[in-house]
Design a protein around this motif. Sequence first.
Motif, short mmCIF file in Angstrom:
data_model
loop_
_atom_site.label_atom_id
_atom_site.label_comp_id
_atom_site.label_asym_id
_atom_site.label_seq_id
_atom_site.Cartn_x
_atom_site.Cartn_y
_atom_site.Cartn_z
N ALA A 137 -2.83 3.98 -5.14
CA ALA A 137 -3.32 3.30 -3.92
C ALA A 137 -4.84 3.11 -3.97
O ALA A 137 -5.36 2.10 -3.49
CB ALA A 137 -2.91 4.08 -2.68
N ASP A 138 -5.53 4.06 -4.58
CA ASP A 138 -6.99 3.96 -4.64
C ASP A 138 -7.48 2.87 -5.60
O ASP A 138 -8.66 2.57 -5.66
CB ASP A 138 -7.59 5.32 -5.04
N LEU A 163 2.21 1.54 -3.56
CA LEU A 163 1.13 1.92 -4.48
C LEU A 163 0.81 3.41 -4.31
O LEU A 163 0.53 4.12 -5.28
CB LEU A 163 -0.12 1.07 -4.25
N ASP A 164 0.86 3.86 -3.07
CA ASP A 164 0.62 5.28 -2.80
C ASP A 164 1.71 6.13 -3.46
O ASP A 164 1.44 7.14 -4.10
CB ASP A 164 0.59 5.50 -1.29
N ARG A 165 2.95 5.65 -3.34
CA ARG A 165 4.08 6.39 -3.91
C ARG A 165 3.96 6.54 -5.43
O ARG A 165 4.35 7.57 -5.99
CB ARG A 165 5.35 5.64 -3.54
N GLY A 205 1.08 6.51 -6.96
CA GLY A 205 -0.17 7.20 -7.23
C GLY A 205 -1.36 6.33 -7.61
O GLY A 205 -2.30 6.81 -8.24
N MET A 264 0.83 -1.21 0.00
CA MET A 264 0.00 0.00 0.00
C MET A 264 0.86 1.26 0.00
O MET A 264 0.55 2.24 -0.68
CB MET A 264 -0.95 0.01 1.21
N GLU A 265 1.95 1.19 0.75
CA GLU A 265 2.88 2.33 0.79
C GLU A 265 3.43 2.63 -0.61
O GLU A 265 3.48 3.77 -1.06
CB GLU A 265 4.04 1.92 1.69
N GLN A 312 -1.89 3.36 -15.42
CA GLN A 312 -2.03 2.86 -14.05
C GLN A 312 -1.45 1.45 -13.93
O GLN A 312 -0.76 1.13 -12.97
CB GLN A 312 -3.51 2.86 -13.65
#
Length: 264
Positions: free
Chosen positions: A149-150, A143-145, A147, A140-141, A163
């Motif tokens: 994560a959602d 994926l957030d980095r 862009g 998750m960390e 994506q």
Amino acid sequence: MADSTTAERPSAGAAARPTGEPLIVLEHVDKHFGALHVLKDVSLTVHRGEVVVVIGPSGSGKSTLCRTINRLETIDSGTITLDGKPLPAEGRDLARLRADVGMVFQSFNLFAHKTVLENVTLGQVKAKKVRPAEARATAMEILDRVGVADQAAKLPAQLSGGQQQRVAIARALAMKPQALLFDEPTSALDPEMINEVLDVMVGLARDGMTMVVVTHEMGFARRAAHRVVFMDAGQIVEDADPETFFTAPRSERARDFLSKILTH
Ligand SMILES: Nc1ncnc2c1ncn2[C@@H]1O[C@H](COP(=O)(O)OP(=O)(O)OP(=O)(O)O)[C@@H](O)[C@H]1O
Ligand SMILES: [Mg+2]
């Protein structure tokens, strides 16, 4: 080839900064596919923290070169070392190599029937024996980095190409690689998605990731590369900093190639 290990390269623009000791070293590598001689006495040193862009005409051996570095292809002669050690041939050590030297392909290569989160979690659990909860947190960390994560609960097919490619990068990063190989990571993408992937790659480069990138995105090369390697017919014909290569290529073959791609 200038080979001083800590040389600043002021002419390399934003990418100029010192790089470390040799990490990936190819020496006199030869490779045939049947009668076809696809890598001819290729020697290349990639230092820790260095970003090397590989360009050249179709069929010149760029993908093959990349694939030999994490042993998706074997070589006929010469040596390849990672951090001073020869590449492992098989088994557990080979799996570790594939984690240590991640690869991102043109076609994303995600597991189609696994969610985004599972795609980025599986390798950590299977190859690195990370506990599932910890692997998910890491995923998750990352994926957030990059862009996305959602998008974690979706299947790859529900994502745009840009994506999906960022998920593929996240999956490689989750293995905490020493280096990443990119083989034309934006070639399958619509124009509006190319930059969102290149921006992630520029970010990785700035953070000091060692990267070998096959791409014809000259903007990326100028923004992020320390060196540009030009291949033709299985040989490394030029190896220079981007500014020098783009403004004053030495060989006729490189000049000819650049005149073709820069007029597009
Ligand atoms: N598995 C294979 N079996 C036989 N020949 C192959 C194989 N893979 C690649 N080749 C050949 O080796 C040569 C180098 O291919 P490679 O894919 O490395 O080139 P490339 O520079 O990546 O080209 P492109 O820009 O089109 O991706 C080409 O002539 C190609 O047809
Ligand atoms: Mg290729």
